[in-house]
Scaffold this active site. Structure first.
Site, PDB file in Angstrom:
ATOM      1  N   LYS A 175      36.036  37.297  38.333  1.00 36.72           N
ATOM      2  CA  LYS A 175      36.871  37.749  39.455  1.00 36.72           C
ATOM      3  C   LYS A 175      36.660  39.246  39.694  1.00 36.72           C
ATOM      4  CE  LYS A 175      41.237  39.183  39.678  1.00 36.72           C
ATOM      5  NZ  LYS A 175      41.142  40.185  40.761  1.00 36.72           N
ATOM      6  N   GLU A 227      45.722  58.997  32.303  1.00 38.93           N
ATOM      7  CA  GLU A 227      44.548  58.779  33.149  1.00 38.93           C
ATOM      8  C   GLU A 227      44.990  58.865  34.608  1.00 38.93           C
ATOM      9  OE1 GLU A 227      42.750  54.823  33.057  1.00 38.93           O
ATOM     10  OE2 GLU A 227      40.783  55.779  33.087  1.00 38.93           O
TER      11      GLU A 227
HETATM   12  P1  ADP Z   1      43.025  49.209  37.855  1.00 42.21           P
HETATM   13  O1  ADP Z   1      44.172  50.095  37.486  1.00 42.21           O
HETATM   14  O2  ADP Z   1      41.689  49.747  37.539  1.00 42.21           O
HETATM   15  O3  ADP Z   1      43.159  48.583  39.201  1.00 42.21           O
HETATM   16  P2  ADP Z   1      43.894  46.756  36.710  1.00 42.21           P
HETATM   17  O4  ADP Z   1      43.904  46.543  35.249  1.00 42.21           O
HETATM   18  O5  ADP Z   1      45.176  46.767  37.430  1.00 42.21           O
HETATM   19  O6  ADP Z   1      43.049  48.073  36.845  1.00 42.21           O
HETATM   20  O7  ADP Z   1      42.946  45.706  37.428  1.00 42.21           O
HETATM   21  C1  ADP Z   1      41.676  45.380  36.958  1.00 42.21           C
HETATM   22  C2  ADP Z   1      41.417  43.940  37.266  1.00 42.21           C
HETATM   23  O8  ADP Z   1      42.350  43.137  36.541  1.00 42.21           O
HETATM   24  C3  ADP Z   1      41.578  43.552  38.722  1.00 42.21           C
HETATM   25  O9  ADP Z   1      40.562  42.612  39.041  1.00 42.21           O
HETATM   26  C4  ADP Z   1      42.962  42.889  38.745  1.00 42.21           C
HETATM   27  O10 ADP Z   1      43.116  41.953  39.786  1.00 42.21           O
HETATM   28  C5  ADP Z   1      42.979  42.193  37.408  1.00 42.21           C
HETATM   29  N1  ADP Z   1      44.310  41.915  36.843  1.00 42.21           N
HETATM   30  C6  ADP Z   1      45.493  42.493  37.119  1.00 42.21           C
HETATM   31  N2  ADP Z   1      46.476  41.960  36.363  1.00 42.21           N
HETATM   32  C7  ADP Z   1      45.900  41.005  35.572  1.00 42.21           C
HETATM   33  C8  ADP Z   1      46.366  40.094  34.548  1.00 42.21           C
HETATM   34  N3  ADP Z   1      47.636  40.069  34.180  1.00 42.21           N
HETATM   35  N4  ADP Z   1      45.459  39.295  33.949  1.00 42.21           N
HETATM   36  C9  ADP Z   1      44.154  39.340  34.282  1.00 42.21           C
HETATM   37  N5  ADP Z   1      43.664  40.146  35.239  1.00 42.21           N
HETATM   38  C10 ADP Z   1      44.502  40.980  35.872  1.00 42.21           C
END
Ligand code: ADP
Length: 503
Positions: A208, A413
């Site tokens: 994804k 960060e």
């Molecule tokens: P950033 O702060 O770099 O956006 P995130 O950790 O929020 O980082 O997002 C990184 C990726 O993880 C994105 O593809 C987001 O959709 C996905 N994501 C967000 N929450 C979850 C979750 N609970 N489990 C798995 N993937 C997630």
């Protein structure tokens, strides 16, 4: 272009006898617009990519992907749910059991090589799509992201028939189906980092991309079709955190690989505790870029700017903390101010732009909040007086000096073009301050002495230590973190080890 010459003022204060002239540029650096014109060949709507085909999401739902440079809708993206993730895993399992998992490495190599070549053929188109979707300057996506993504496929094509050398003396075997979730800062490159080693080793994938940057992943799926990649080898399920959680938690996944925030990484690790899934995590960072007084200061300033301001600071290994030896601190600060006054902030599709758009409104708010906290906590802020576009998400390059170790801008960060400057007197103090963070992804050292570089790279708790350079990447070099920056390595032989079992 205007012909106004820069006025050079001699500063009242000098450090170590070196002048730190202050340049006032007037409008010397105004260029005419030079937008990249290649057609990004975007579709009005992007479906999921499952079992080698583009398919509608079972919910029938789509969400908008906007161009952060002007806030206009670019396209719409399918919102995959748990049922779509199930279908993707079923396709990936079938491909692993019947096609990809059975192919000899030298045959897999041909597909990876073909993908790399097709990506090179369409490099400009991909670079424009990446910039429109994510906001990074075209010169970054054109000169770094796309060529480096192709390089990762080439490099791993080279490994696919030589896997007996990954763990000398041992045989290796693929793990099975791998679930992967990636962030928005290097959408295509991160995809290549994740896919190429997994596929070279013989695994199949459900992946994804981030919700704000899904376009180039789905364009790469077109290349998979053109390359004749067997159905189900790579499945792309777009969506938000719920979709990501379904991918990470799926029973079929033998391994999960995540790149993103430390916060979400911890949620995933908690949810998978007690399962037998292999895991790799590449999480946040708060890298120290350390400048000693014998460093070539002009090169160091260029490296500092490259480390934090290019790509809007949207880099987990960004050199967001500058540690500078006290004796040259004034000189470095003066030169940094001069340099950032010449950075062009604006339309990312313009070939002259140095700092493009912040990826999303949410990210812009996060940066603004942390910068306000830095000011409130007493740090001295400097921003050049550049004009920002009226539409879109932009942030000026920002320097914070007089920063204390306890300040939020020194600890958290920010993921934006914001540099916090701290000083040190001795090597030991530099090491202590650099390591005094929850993170440990990367660091930089600038000095004339090789022995000092060796000492620093041994003592710094960071996965990558750059010496007299910054943000240099290569598919042969393993990349990954210490502490809350995660575990596992991507790239090189070590990266392949994270996608196999020893038999
Ligand atoms: P950033 O702060 O770099 O956006 P995130 O950790 O929020 O980082 O997002 C990184 C990726 O993880 C994105 O593809 C987001 O959709 C996905 N994501 C967000 N929450 C979850 C979750 N609970 N489990 C798995 N993937 C997630």
């Amino acid at each position: 272009m205007s012909t106004v010459a820069p006025v050079i003022k001699r500063p009242a204060k000098r450090s170590q006898g070196r002048p730190a002239p202050e340049l006032i540029f007037g409008d010397l650096w105004q260029f005419d617009p030079a937008p990249e014109t290649a057609d990004p060949k975007l579709k009005a709507r992007y479906e999921l990519f499952i079992n080698g085909k583009f398919v509608a999401p079972s919910s029938g739902k789509y969400f908008d992907s906007i161009n952060p440079a002007n806030e206009q809708k670019l396209t719409e993206i399918a919102h995959g749910n748990a049922a779509d993730v199930d279908a993707a895993y079923a396709a990936a399992k079938k491909a692993f059991d019947h096609t990809w998992g059975k192919l000899p490495g030298k045959e897999r190599a041909k597909y990876l090589y073909r993908i790399a070549r097709l990506l090179q053929d369409r490099a400009r188109e991909f670079a424009v799509a990446e910039t429109l979707d994510g906001g990074k300057p075209i010169k970054e996506s054109r000169d770094f992201d796309v060529p480096m993504a192709a390089a990762h496929f080439f490099y791993h094509a080279g490994w696919a028939d030589k896997l007996d050398y990954v763990a000398p003396g041992r045989k290796v075997a693929p793990l099975g189906v791998v679930g992967q979730v990636i962030p928005w800062n290097f959408p295509l490159l991160m995809l290549a980092w994740k896919l190429a080693p997994a596929l070279a080793m013989g695994n199949t994938v459900v992946i994804k991309p981030a919700e704000t940057t899904s376009v180039t992943a789905l364009k790469l799926a077109e290349i998979f079709q053109d390359a004749g990649l067997p159905p189900g080898v790579v499945n792309i399920v777009t969506g938000f955190g719920d979709t990501g959680a379904a991918i990470m938690g799926h029973a079929t996944a033998a391994k999960v690989a995540f790149t993103g925030s430390t916060e979400v990484g911890k949620i995933i690790m908690r949810s998978l505790a007690g399962t037998d899934k292999k895991m790799t995590m590449e999480l946040g960072g708060k890298a120290a870029n350390i400048v000693f007084d014998d460093a070539p200061i002009d090169q160091a300033v260029e490296g500092i700017v490259n480390g934090i301001f290019f790509n809007q600071g949207h880099v987990c290994c960004a050199g967001s903390r500058l540690l500078v030896q006290e004796t040259v601190a004034d000189e470095v600060l003066a030169k940094l101010k001069n340099r950032i006054r010449t950075l062009r902030v604006g339309d990312p599709i313009d070939k002259n732009t140095d700092i493009g758009a912040i990826n999303s409104k949410e990210q812009l708010h996060t940066i603004e909040k942390l910068v306000a906290a830095g000011v409130k906590e007493g740090a001295t802020m400097y921003q050049p007086p550049c004009k920002l576009p009226t539409k879109g998400f932009y942030f000026r390059p920002t320097l914070f000096s007089d920063v204390s170790m306890s300040s939020r801008v020194a600890r958290e960060e920010i993921f934006g073009p914001v540099l916090s400057i701290l000083t040190f007197r001795t090597l030991d103090e530099a090491i202590e301050k650099a390591n005094n963070t929850a993170y440990g992804l990367s660091a930089g050292v600038w000095t004339d002495k090789g022995s000092r570089i060796l000492k620093m790279s041994t003592e710094l708790k960071a996965g990558v230590v750059w010496a007299n350079t910054y943000n240099k990447f290569d598919p042969t070099s393993p990349f990954g973190g210490y502490k809350e920056s995660g575990f596992g390595r991507e790239g090189g032989r070590q990266g392949l080890l994270d996608y196999c079992k020893l038999v």
